[in-house]
Design an enzyme around this catalytic site. Sequence first.
Site, PDB file in Angstrom:
ATOM      1  N   CYS A   2       0.855  -1.190   0.000  1.00 29.87           N
ATOM      2  CA  CYS A   2       0.000   0.000   0.000  1.00 29.87           C
ATOM      3  C   CYS A   2       0.890   1.238   0.000  1.00 29.87           C
ATOM      4  O   CYS A   2       2.097   1.154   0.132  1.00 29.87           O
ATOM      5  CB  CYS A   2      -0.866   0.021   1.247  1.00 29.87           C
ATOM      6  SG  CYS A   2      -1.761  -1.508   1.526  1.00 29.87           S
ATOM      7  N   ARG A  27       1.313   1.982  -5.969  1.00 29.68           N
ATOM      8  CA  ARG A  27       1.642   1.000  -4.921  1.00 29.68           C
ATOM      9  C   ARG A  27       0.441   0.174  -4.504  1.00 29.68           C
ATOM     10  O   ARG A  27       0.550  -0.797  -3.774  1.00 29.68           O
ATOM     11  CB  ARG A  27       2.206   1.715  -3.681  1.00 29.68           C
ATOM     12  CG  ARG A  27       3.497   2.460  -3.912  1.00 29.68           C
ATOM     13  CD  ARG A  27       3.945   3.171  -2.641  1.00 29.68           C
ATOM     14  NE  ARG A  27       4.150   2.221  -1.571  1.00 29.68           N
ATOM     15  CZ  ARG A  27       5.293   1.552  -1.386  1.00 29.68           C
ATOM     16  NH1 ARG A  27       6.291   1.724  -2.216  1.00 29.68           N
ATOM     17  NH2 ARG A  27       5.425   0.693  -0.399  1.00 29.68           N
ATOM     18  N   TRP A  74      -3.616  -1.928  -1.324  1.00 29.12           N
ATOM     19  CA  TRP A  74      -3.538  -3.168  -2.106  1.00 29.12           C
ATOM     20  C   TRP A  74      -3.877  -4.252  -1.103  1.00 29.12           C
ATOM     21  O   TRP A  74      -3.081  -4.544  -0.208  1.00 29.12           O
ATOM     22  CB  TRP A  74      -2.130  -3.338  -2.677  1.00 29.12           C
ATOM     23  CG  TRP A  74      -1.973  -4.525  -3.573  1.00 29.12           C
ATOM     24  CD1 TRP A  74      -2.668  -4.812  -4.715  1.00 29.12           C
ATOM     25  CD2 TRP A  74      -1.070  -5.609  -3.416  1.00 29.12           C
ATOM     26  NE1 TRP A  74      -2.240  -5.984  -5.275  1.00 29.12           N
ATOM     27  CE2 TRP A  74      -1.259  -6.497  -4.502  1.00 29.12           C
ATOM     28  CE3 TRP A  74      -0.094  -5.917  -2.472  1.00 29.12           C
ATOM     29  CZ2 TRP A  74      -0.524  -7.664  -4.651  1.00 29.12           C
ATOM     30  CZ3 TRP A  74       0.653  -7.082  -2.623  1.00 29.12           C
ATOM     31  CH2 TRP A  74       0.417  -7.951  -3.699  1.00 29.12           C
ATOM     32  N   ASN A  98       0.921   0.202   6.139  1.00 27.74           N
ATOM     33  CA  ASN A  98       1.367  -0.616   5.020  1.00 27.74           C
ATOM     34  C   ASN A  98       2.144  -1.779   5.622  1.00 27.74           C
ATOM     35  O   ASN A  98       3.087  -1.576   6.381  1.00 27.74           O
ATOM     36  CB  ASN A  98       2.271   0.183   4.069  1.00 27.74           C
ATOM     37  CG  ASN A  98       2.860  -0.729   2.982  1.00 27.74           C
ATOM     38  OD1 ASN A  98       2.227  -1.702   2.583  1.00 27.74           O
ATOM     39  ND2 ASN A  98       4.077  -0.433   2.538  1.00 27.74           N
ATOM     40  N   GLY A  99       1.730  -3.018   5.283  1.00 29.85           N
ATOM     41  CA  GLY A  99       2.433  -4.197   5.804  1.00 29.85           C
ATOM     42  C   GLY A  99       1.429  -5.245   6.254  1.00 29.85           C
ATOM     43  O   GLY A  99       0.254  -5.200   5.886  1.00 29.85           O
ATOM     44  N   GLU A 497      11.644 -12.631 -20.078  1.00 26.95           N
ATOM     45  CA  GLU A 497      11.248 -11.251 -19.730  1.00 26.95           C
ATOM     46  C   GLU A 497      10.150 -10.774 -20.660  1.00 26.95           C
ATOM     47  O   GLU A 497       9.176 -10.154 -20.235  1.00 26.95           O
ATOM     48  CB  GLU A 497      12.472 -10.339 -19.777  1.00 26.95           C
ATOM     49  CG  GLU A 497      12.198  -8.858 -19.574  1.00 26.95           C
ATOM     50  CD  GLU A 497      11.505  -8.532 -18.252  1.00 26.95           C
ATOM     51  OE1 GLU A 497      11.422  -9.407 -17.377  1.00 26.95           O
ATOM     52  OE2 GLU A 497      11.022  -7.401 -18.115  1.00 26.95           O
ATOM     53  N   LYS A 501       6.424  -9.571 -19.418  1.00 28.16           N
ATOM     54  CA  LYS A 501       5.874  -8.249 -19.777  1.00 28.16           C
ATOM     55  C   LYS A 501       4.508  -8.398 -20.421  1.00 28.16           C
ATOM     56  O   LYS A 501       3.552  -7.714 -20.077  1.00 28.16           O
ATOM     57  CB  LYS A 501       6.837  -7.538 -20.740  1.00 28.16           C
ATOM     58  CG  LYS A 501       8.064  -6.994 -20.079  1.00 28.16           C
ATOM     59  CD  LYS A 501       7.778  -5.690 -19.410  1.00 28.16           C
ATOM     60  CE  LYS A 501       8.165  -5.514 -17.977  1.00 28.16           C
ATOM     61  NZ  LYS A 501       8.719  -6.440 -17.122  1.00 28.16           N
ATOM     62  N   GLU A 504       1.800  -9.539 -17.806  1.00 32.08           N
ATOM     63  CA  GLU A 504       1.395  -8.611 -16.735  1.00 32.08           C
ATOM     64  C   GLU A 504       0.743  -7.348 -17.272  1.00 32.08           C
ATOM     65  O   GLU A 504       0.051  -6.654 -16.545  1.00 32.08           O
ATOM     66  CB  GLU A 504       2.567  -8.281 -15.820  1.00 32.08           C
ATOM     67  CG  GLU A 504       3.733  -7.561 -16.441  1.00 32.08           C
ATOM     68  CD  GLU A 504       4.808  -7.226 -15.406  1.00 32.08           C
ATOM     69  OE1 GLU A 504       4.513  -7.148 -14.208  1.00 32.08           O
ATOM     70  OE2 GLU A 504       5.958  -7.026 -15.807  1.00 32.08           O
ATOM     71  N   HIS A 520      10.655 -30.456 -26.808  1.00 27.87           N
ATOM     72  CA  HIS A 520      10.418 -31.395 -25.689  1.00 27.87           C
ATOM     73  C   HIS A 520       9.098 -31.104 -25.001  1.00 27.87           C
ATOM     74  O   HIS A 520       9.005 -31.214 -23.783  1.00 27.87           O
ATOM     75  CB  HIS A 520      11.590 -31.307 -24.693  1.00 27.87           C
ATOM     76  CG  HIS A 520      12.911 -31.652 -25.296  1.00 27.87           C
ATOM     77  ND1 HIS A 520      13.283 -32.940 -25.596  1.00 27.87           N
ATOM     78  CD2 HIS A 520      13.912 -30.862 -25.740  1.00 27.87           C
ATOM     79  CE1 HIS A 520      14.480 -32.943 -26.143  1.00 27.87           C
ATOM     80  NE2 HIS A 520      14.903 -31.685 -26.248  1.00 27.87           N
ATOM     81  N   LYS A 618       3.545  -2.374  -7.472  1.00 31.21           N
ATOM     82  CA  LYS A 618       4.880  -2.033  -7.964  1.00 31.21           C
ATOM     83  C   LYS A 618       5.960  -2.755  -7.177  1.00 31.21           C
ATOM     84  O   LYS A 618       6.945  -3.194  -7.720  1.00 31.21           O
ATOM     85  CB  LYS A 618       5.123  -0.517  -7.879  1.00 31.21           C
ATOM     86  CG  LYS A 618       6.497  -0.087  -8.391  1.00 31.21           C
ATOM     87  CD  LYS A 618       6.724  -0.525  -9.821  1.00 31.21           C
ATOM     88  CE  LYS A 618       8.134  -0.255 -10.288  1.00 31.21           C
ATOM     89  NZ  LYS A 618       8.451  -0.898 -11.591  1.00 31.21           N
TER      90      LYS A 618
HETATM   91  C1  AGP Z   1       8.194  -6.726 -13.293  1.00 32.47           C
HETATM   92  O1  AGP Z   1       7.637  -6.067 -14.407  1.00 32.47           O
HETATM   93  C2  AGP Z   1       7.210  -6.889 -12.168  1.00 32.47           C
HETATM   94  N1  AGP Z   1       6.647  -5.638 -11.767  1.00 32.47           N
HETATM   95  C3  AGP Z   1       7.775  -7.679 -11.010  1.00 32.47           C
HETATM   96  O2  AGP Z   1       8.065  -8.968 -11.490  1.00 32.47           O
HETATM   97  C4  AGP Z   1       9.064  -7.129 -10.357  1.00 32.47           C
HETATM   98  O3  AGP Z   1      10.153  -7.236 -11.235  1.00 32.47           O
HETATM   99  C5  AGP Z   1       9.348  -7.961  -9.099  1.00 32.47           C
HETATM  100  O4  AGP Z   1       8.268  -7.804  -8.208  1.00 32.47           O
HETATM  101  C6  AGP Z   1      10.673  -7.568  -8.393  1.00 32.47           C
HETATM  102  O5  AGP Z   1      10.594  -6.238  -7.948  1.00 32.47           O
HETATM  103  P1  AGP Z   1      11.960  -5.541  -7.394  1.00 32.47           P
HETATM  104  O6  AGP Z   1      12.906  -5.478  -8.558  1.00 32.47           O
HETATM  105  O7  AGP Z   1      11.524  -4.200  -6.915  1.00 32.47           O
HETATM  106  O8  AGP Z   1      12.489  -6.416  -6.296  1.00 32.47           O
END
Ligand code: AGP
Length: 623
Positions: A2, A27, A74, A98-99, A497, A501, A504, A520, A618
């Site tokens: 959050c 966030r 969140w 937050n937590g 990667e 992308k 997500e 395989h 994030k």
């Molecule tokens: C990547 O696009 C995602 N948002 C997510 O996988 C991110 O890379 C992952 O949560 C790690 O975050 P960090 O690099 O802040 O540790």
Amino acid sequence: MCGIVGYIGYRNALPVLMDGLKRLEYRGYDSAGVAYINGNGIEIKKTKGRIEDLSRILPLPAPDAKIGVGHTRWATHGAPSDRNAHPHACGGVVVVHNGIIENYRELRSRLASEGHQFASDTDTEVIPRLISSYMKGGLPLEDSIKKAVSDLRGSYALGIIGQDCPGNLYAVRNGSPLIIGVGQDEYFFASDIPAFLQFTKKFIFLEDGQMCVMSGRQARLEQLGPAVPSKTKLPDAGTEKTEPAGSPRVVEVDWTPEMAEKEGYDYFMLKEIYEQPRTVRETMREWIENPAAMLDSLGLTSKTVLGLRRLHIAACGTSYHAALVAKYIIEALAHLPVDVEIASEFRHREQLIEKNNLFISITQSGETADTLAAQREASKKGAFTLTICNVVGSTASREADSVLYTRAGPEIGVASTKAFTAQLAALCLISIVLGMKRGRLIAAEAETLTSQLKKMPSLIEKALACDKQTMDIASKIKGSRSMLYLGRGINYPIALEGALKLKEISYIHAEGYPAGEMKHGPIALIDSGMPVVVVAPVNNLFEKTLSNIEEVKARGGRVIVITDEPPGLRAMADEVIEVPSAHPALSPFLNVIPLQLLAFWSGVLNGNDVDKPRNLAKSVTVE
Ligand code: AGP
């Protein structure tokens, strides 16, 4: 994860809080709320939905309040709803959090037995109730906060105001990020720097177990729990002149408010994709001319480097893919075995770490719970811990033995893009230095590599020219149920990667796979029209990758190829995206660009909120 904000000072608090929340919305964005103290005492406004929905229920004109707290959520405990939105209150005490409070069930039943009737399903609500309970027992607010915090287990960044103490704003940190903005006769707290950059560039980074008590004219630190001092030295801006001696260290960040703005782009993600030439250049700037000097600044002596027997890297998501790329480069240049592991796996198994091992965590935010836990495990086992991190003063950067900052600036888009290529730049520099110090990379080779590395920003600029083409291709793959991304060698992590992308941002299922492994199993997925992205730079694996393209075509798949040698592929592939040629070890910098753009345009064409995709946050500061 959050976002929390707080303000005390001479301005009207509500507009300041709302502006701060908007800048932290990445966030978490399933519900939001604010609380402030004005002539009528404490007022709370909160709702399910986004900041925009919250602004619709606020009084106009803004009430005259000089202190307040805010929260954008969140959900971790309790579904997104008005009742579960923060702030939570009891007896004139209001809290944003937050937590995760791990012992909240035990505390809830204790409080219920004292007659408390809970108004939400959240873990957070136990906090104002504990504080209020201690105040009823005769303790003043500040001591009640300390007592309540001593009852909590888990991670928390708290913002607290009390009707009885309208002149004090309280912030408590334990395991979740929390920073104090230092203004002129005003103070702020926030989960992240961008919230209040437009008011100040001076910040105090709270340590775990610390509480900051802010009045309009002074900030005082209290140590509530065992101190977890920062191992690495923060850039020192000295103490605030208005602060008494022995006050907290104030750090001046070199970010500007514009860096946390969209600056004409429709989305932060697109802006950040286009920032990559600059952010890669900025990340290399300090060391590219003399990489060997970097090790001293990292606290890695030549003796340590020569004695290294193994290197462990742990990370999550995109940062994990950067770690996989690094494995290929470090093993090739430094002949040092590299174990790369997903942090949530690393931390829960018996790690074979010895004293002569180096542990690297890679984390954009510096707050990812699993990565922090992995780093702490490695440290406990005696490894030297180095973090590659993008946020000054973040937990990872303060707990590691050493930190190498990427200089990508605030990355607001939930999908990591510029942080990824900045991580690659930092890892390339480390690989070159390790190779040189271990006598595996002669000066001439190191010079060739660094000169090639210097070209990356301009080559990335050229790679961005495929933007329009990726938008066209995105329109052709719109509505696809699933896609495969294939790559070989150092570009296998780039396939991973690209698939992440796409998943997500567009919500289209995609899977990254080593191209040689397709036969395989995954080849069974290929039917007519299934889009398959193949990363195919001209290198020692190019011929084998061409065979994989043939295999896909023979089964009716639609091939989208990323290459620096288009003529040879135009007859074979359905779409050919050209990127500039580069040293094989550096090709990931360029091959990832079209994959970022393809995911971006697929998300836009699918009508998604590309900067805040569903279910994501994030930085995942919870386990
Ligand atoms: C990547 O696009 C995602 N948002 C997510 O996988 C991110 O890379 C992952 O949560 C790690 O975050 P960090 O690099 O802040 O540790």
